[in-house]
Motif scaffolding. Structure first.
Motif, PDB file in Angstrom:
ATOM      1  N   ASP A  16      54.776  67.119 127.117  1.00 21.19           N
ATOM      2  CA  ASP A  16      54.216  65.763 127.050  1.00 21.19           C
ATOM      3  C   ASP A  16      53.291  65.531 128.242  1.00 21.19           C
ATOM      4  OD1 ASP A  16      53.788  62.955 127.035  1.00 21.19           O
ATOM      5  OD2 ASP A  16      55.678  62.650 125.952  1.00 21.19           O
ATOM      6  N   ASP A  17      52.083  64.986 127.984  1.00 23.77           N
ATOM      7  CA  ASP A  17      51.116  64.740 129.050  1.00 23.77           C
ATOM      8  C   ASP A  17      51.558  63.629 130.005  1.00 23.77           C
ATOM      9  OD1 ASP A  17      49.466  66.715 128.086  1.00 23.77           O
ATOM     10  OD2 ASP A  17      48.218  65.338 126.895  1.00 23.77           O
ATOM     11  N   ARG A  18      52.550  62.850 129.617  1.00 21.48           N
ATOM     12  CA  ARG A  18      53.015  61.751 130.471  1.00 21.48           C
ATOM     13  C   ARG A  18      53.566  62.267 131.791  1.00 21.48           C
ATOM     14  NH1 ARG A  18      57.215  59.238 129.079  1.00 21.48           N
ATOM     15  NH2 ARG A  18      56.709  57.099 129.745  1.00 21.48           N
ATOM     16  N   VAL A  19      53.981  63.510 131.834  1.00 25.06           N
ATOM     17  CA  VAL A  19      54.607  64.038 133.046  1.00 25.06           C
ATOM     18  C   VAL A  19      53.625  64.124 134.212  1.00 25.06           C
ATOM     19  CG1 VAL A  19      56.302  65.348 131.738  1.00 25.06           C
ATOM     20  CG2 VAL A  19      54.168  66.452 132.438  1.00 25.06           C
ATOM     21  N   ASN A  20      52.337  64.073 133.930  1.00 26.38           N
ATOM     22  CA  ASN A  20      51.337  64.193 134.989  1.00 26.38           C
ATOM     23  C   ASN A  20      51.265  62.949 135.870  1.00 26.38           C
ATOM     24  OD1 ASN A  20      50.550  66.786 134.123  1.00 26.38           O
ATOM     25  ND2 ASN A  20      49.277  65.874 132.507  1.00 26.38           N
ATOM     26  N   ASP A  21      51.830  61.833 135.390  1.00 30.45           N
ATOM     27  CA  ASP A  21      51.813  60.603 136.186  1.00 30.45           C
ATOM     28  C   ASP A  21      53.252  60.156 136.409  1.00 30.45           C
ATOM     29  OD1 ASP A  21      51.424  58.208 137.441  1.00 30.45           O
ATOM     30  OD2 ASP A  21      50.054  57.373 135.946  1.00 30.45           O
ATOM     31  N   VAL A  22      53.722  60.264 137.632  1.00 25.03           N
ATOM     32  CA  VAL A  22      55.110  59.942 137.942  1.00 25.03           C
ATOM     33  C   VAL A  22      55.428  58.479 137.688  1.00 25.03           C
ATOM     34  CG1 VAL A  22      54.681  59.393 140.366  1.00 25.03           C
ATOM     35  CG2 VAL A  22      56.916  60.297 139.680  1.00 25.03           C
ATOM     36  N   ARG A  23      54.406  57.642 137.678  1.00 22.90           N
ATOM     37  CA  ARG A  23      54.643  56.203 137.444  1.00 22.90           C
ATOM     38  C   ARG A  23      55.233  55.929 136.065  1.00 22.90           C
ATOM     39  NH1 ARG A  23      50.268  56.599 140.690  1.00 22.90           N
ATOM     40  NH2 ARG A  23      50.176  55.212 142.512  1.00 22.90           N
ATOM     41  N   ASN A  24      55.025  56.833 135.140  1.00 20.27           N
ATOM     42  CA  ASN A  24      55.592  56.664 133.800  1.00 20.27           C
ATOM     43  C   ASN A  24      57.120  56.731 133.807  1.00 20.27           C
ATOM     44  OD1 ASN A  24      53.074  56.424 132.488  1.00 20.27           O
ATOM     45  ND2 ASN A  24      52.852  58.657 132.419  1.00 20.27           N
ATOM     46  N   TYR A  25      57.692  57.206 134.895  1.00 14.48           N
ATOM     47  CA  TYR A  25      59.141  57.413 134.954  1.00 14.48           C
ATOM     48  C   TYR A  25      59.809  56.539 136.007  1.00 14.48           C
ATOM     49  CZ  TYR A  25      57.594  61.291 132.158  1.00 14.48           C
ATOM     50  OH  TYR A  25      56.995  62.041 131.163  1.00 14.48           O
ATOM     51  N   ILE A  26      59.108  55.529 136.439  1.00 10.69           N
ATOM     52  CA  ILE A  26      59.658  54.602 137.418  1.00 10.69           C
ATOM     53  C   ILE A  26      59.913  53.260 136.736  1.00 10.69           C
ATOM     54  CG2 ILE A  26      59.143  53.252 139.489  1.00 10.69           C
ATOM     55  CD1 ILE A  26      57.770  55.684 140.641  1.00 10.69           C
ATOM     56  N   ARG A  27      61.167  52.823 136.801  1.00  8.97           N
ATOM     57  CA  ARG A  27      61.544  51.534 136.227  1.00  8.97           C
ATOM     58  C   ARG A  27      61.683  50.515 137.360  1.00  8.97           C
ATOM     59  NH1 ARG A  27      65.099  54.777 132.881  1.00  8.97           N
ATOM     60  NH2 ARG A  27      66.834  54.271 134.268  1.00  8.97           N
ATOM     61  N   LYS A  28      60.927  49.456 137.265  1.00  8.78           N
ATOM     62  CA  LYS A  28      60.900  48.448 138.320  1.00  8.78           C
ATOM     63  C   LYS A  28      62.170  47.596 138.283  1.00  8.78           C
ATOM     64  CE  LYS A  28      55.850  48.156 138.153  1.00  8.78           C
ATOM     65  NZ  LYS A  28      54.678  47.288 137.893  1.00  8.78           N
ATOM     66  N   GLY A  29      62.750  47.374 139.462  1.00 13.45           N
ATOM     67  CA  GLY A  29      63.929  46.521 139.578  1.00 13.45           C
ATOM     68  C   GLY A  29      63.542  45.067 139.759  1.00 13.45           C
ATOM     69  N   LYS A  30      64.546  44.218 139.915  1.00 10.83           N
ATOM     70  CA  LYS A  30      64.301  42.775 140.007  1.00 10.83           C
ATOM     71  C   LYS A  30      63.524  42.402 141.265  1.00 10.83           C
ATOM     72  CE  LYS A  30      66.467  41.704 136.212  1.00 10.83           C
ATOM     73  NZ  LYS A  30      65.743  41.147 135.039  1.00 10.83           N
ATOM     74  N   LEU A  31      63.776  43.092 142.390  1.00 15.32           N
ATOM     75  CA  LEU A  31      63.015  42.780 143.598  1.00 15.32           C
ATOM     76  C   LEU A  31      61.549  43.132 143.423  1.00 15.32           C
ATOM     77  CD1 LEU A  31      65.937  42.632 144.918  1.00 15.32           C
ATOM     78  CD2 LEU A  31      64.807  43.398 147.009  1.00 15.32           C
ATOM     79  N   TRP A  32      61.275  44.294 142.820  1.00 15.74           N
ATOM     80  CA  TRP A  32      59.888  44.686 142.590  1.00 15.74           C
ATOM     81  C   TRP A  32      59.204  43.660 141.684  1.00 15.74           C
ATOM     82  CZ3 TRP A  32      58.321  50.482 141.955  1.00 15.74           C
ATOM     83  CH2 TRP A  32      56.915  50.594 141.895  1.00 15.74           C
ATOM     84  N   GLN A  33      59.891  43.246 140.632  1.00 14.25           N
ATOM     85  CA  GLN A  33      59.317  42.253 139.720  1.00 14.25           C
ATOM     86  C   GLN A  33      59.035  40.939 140.446  1.00 14.25           C
ATOM     87  OE1 GLN A  33      61.676  41.863 136.072  1.00 14.25           O
ATOM     88  NE2 GLN A  33      62.359  43.988 136.325  1.00 14.25           N
ATOM     89  N   ALA A  34      59.950  40.538 141.343  1.00  8.86           N
ATOM     90  CA  ALA A  34      59.746  39.302 142.091  1.00  8.86           C
ATOM     91  C   ALA A  34      58.586  39.436 143.073  1.00  8.86           C
ATOM     92  CB  ALA A  34      61.024  38.933 142.847  1.00  8.86           C
ATOM     93  N   PHE A  35      58.462  40.616 143.704  1.00  7.99           N
ATOM     94  CA  PHE A  35      57.404  40.835 144.680  1.00  7.99           C
ATOM     95  C   PHE A  35      56.015  40.823 144.044  1.00  7.99           C
ATOM     96  CE2 PHE A  35      60.057  43.230 148.130  1.00  7.99           C
ATOM     97  CZ  PHE A  35      60.843  42.101 148.268  1.00  7.99           C
ATOM     98  N   GLU A  36      55.895  41.352 142.826  1.00  8.78           N
ATOM     99  CA  GLU A  36      54.578  41.454 142.207  1.00  8.78           C
ATOM    100  C   GLU A  36      54.261  40.286 141.278  1.00  8.78           C
ATOM    101  OE1 GLU A  36      54.288  44.964 139.844  1.00  8.78           O
ATOM    102  OE2 GLU A  36      55.574  44.197 138.232  1.00  8.78           O
ATOM    103  N   ALA A  37      55.138  39.299 141.194  1.00  7.25           N
ATOM    104  CA  ALA A  37      54.899  38.148 140.325  1.00  7.25           C
ATOM    105  C   ALA A  37      53.635  37.409 140.757  1.00  7.25           C
ATOM    106  CB  ALA A  37      56.098  37.209 140.361  1.00  7.25           C
ATOM    107  N   GLU A  38      52.934  36.860 139.772  1.00  2.00           N
ATOM    108  CA  GLU A  38      51.671  36.178 140.051  1.00  2.00           C
ATOM    109  C   GLU A  38      51.875  34.878 140.815  1.00  2.00           C
ATOM    110  OE1 GLU A  38      49.623  35.676 136.390  1.00  2.00           O
ATOM    111  OE2 GLU A  38      49.300  37.824 136.064  1.00  2.00           O
TER     112      GLU A  38
END
Length: 280
Positions: free
Chosen positions: A85-107
């Motif tokens: 699968d070509d998705r393996v070339n981008d590690v971001r495809n396998y990172i699941r954001k937690g609640k703190l990350w979601q809160a930090f990047e909220a608009e």
């Protein structure tokens, strides 16, 4: 931006002061109190009162602090690499954001609830010290640093099941929600059961506080439990005379809404037995 309660949440002045102090200081608000006194609901009502979205992170005994930041799914990436699968070339495809990350990047600014932090391992609070203090963390897999675009309003609840580290406590504004006095509890009941007859309310709350103050009670019934009990009383169309204390029948009507373990039920049964024996 000040919190002053909502139509569905009666907040005593000292609780309003604690919320607004934490917002002003930009510190997490650590809220302790008996289970069922509205700690989790407080965060939801603060979000409503301040007009903010809310993110809820409910902590369990197996929860790790890292899960609040992000999780890297190495197993899925390995499987995809084996499948070409070509998705393996981008590690971001396998990172699941937690609640703190979601809160930090909220608009916009959000309320972040970290619920029942004392359920987790003792190191859990320490593992979040820097992230909650600096409002940033490093993602090792991508080399990026995630910083909060808007500092969230952080509300942390605890049932006091275990002591929290001093270094963590130092970074928080603390408030203990005391069990409400009868006058305040009557206001809370009116919010949830509008139009309840005063005679029924008086009799029910009198009986409820008698139960809470019974010596030897293992688990005192809470605010949420008295609301459930009153809902049942209303559904059964019971009157004040049905719930007033009777020494010969110490167990209250529909007691399963109030007494939650066999030791407390047995306690009231013993009290009733002793009252009947003395009445002979």
């Amino acid at each position: 931006m000040r919190f002053s309660g909502t139509d569905r949440y009666i907040a005593p002045p000292e609780l309003e002061l604690a919320v607004n102090a934490a917002v002003t200081l930009e510190r997490p608000l650590l809220v302790k109190g008996e289970p069922g006194t509205g700690k989790t609901e407080l965060a939801r009502q603060v979000a409503e009162g301040l007009g903010m979205p809310i993110l809820e992170w409910h902590v369990k005994s197996t929860t790790r602090a890292q899960q609040g930041l992000y999780e890297y799914d190495a197993v899925s990436r390995l499987r995809d690499s084996q499948l070409g699968d070509d998705r393996v070339n981008d590690v971001r495809n396998y990172i699941r954001k937690g609640k703190l990350w979601q809160a930090f990047e909220a608009e916009a600014r959000v309320v972040l609830l970290i619920d029942e932090i004392d359920k987790a391992d003792i190191e859990f609070p320490n593992d979040l010290l820097q992230e909650l203090d600096r409002m940033e963390f490093h993602v090792y897999e991508t080399g990026e640093t995630v910083r909060a675009a808007h500092r969230p309003v952080v509300i942390i609840t605890s049932n006091n099941e275990k002591e929290l580290p001093d270094a963590f406590l130092r970074r928080c504004f603390f408030h203990y929600i005391r069990f409400p006095e009868p006058e305040v509890l009557a206001q809370i009941v009116e919010v949830h059961h509008p139009g309840i007859k005063p005679a029924l309310l008086t009799a029910a709350l009198t009986r409820f506080y008698e139960i809470r103050e019974t010596p030897g009670l293992k688990k005192k019934p809470s605010t949420s439990e008295v609301l459930d009990w009153l809902k049942l009383l209303l559904a059964e169309d019971l009157g004040p005379e049905d719930i007033r204390k009777d020494a010969k029948d110490a167990l209250p009507r529909l007691h399963g809404a109030l007494l939650k373990n066999e030791q407390d039920v047995a306690l009231f049964e013993r009290l009733a037995f002793m009252a009947r024996r003395e009445g002979r």
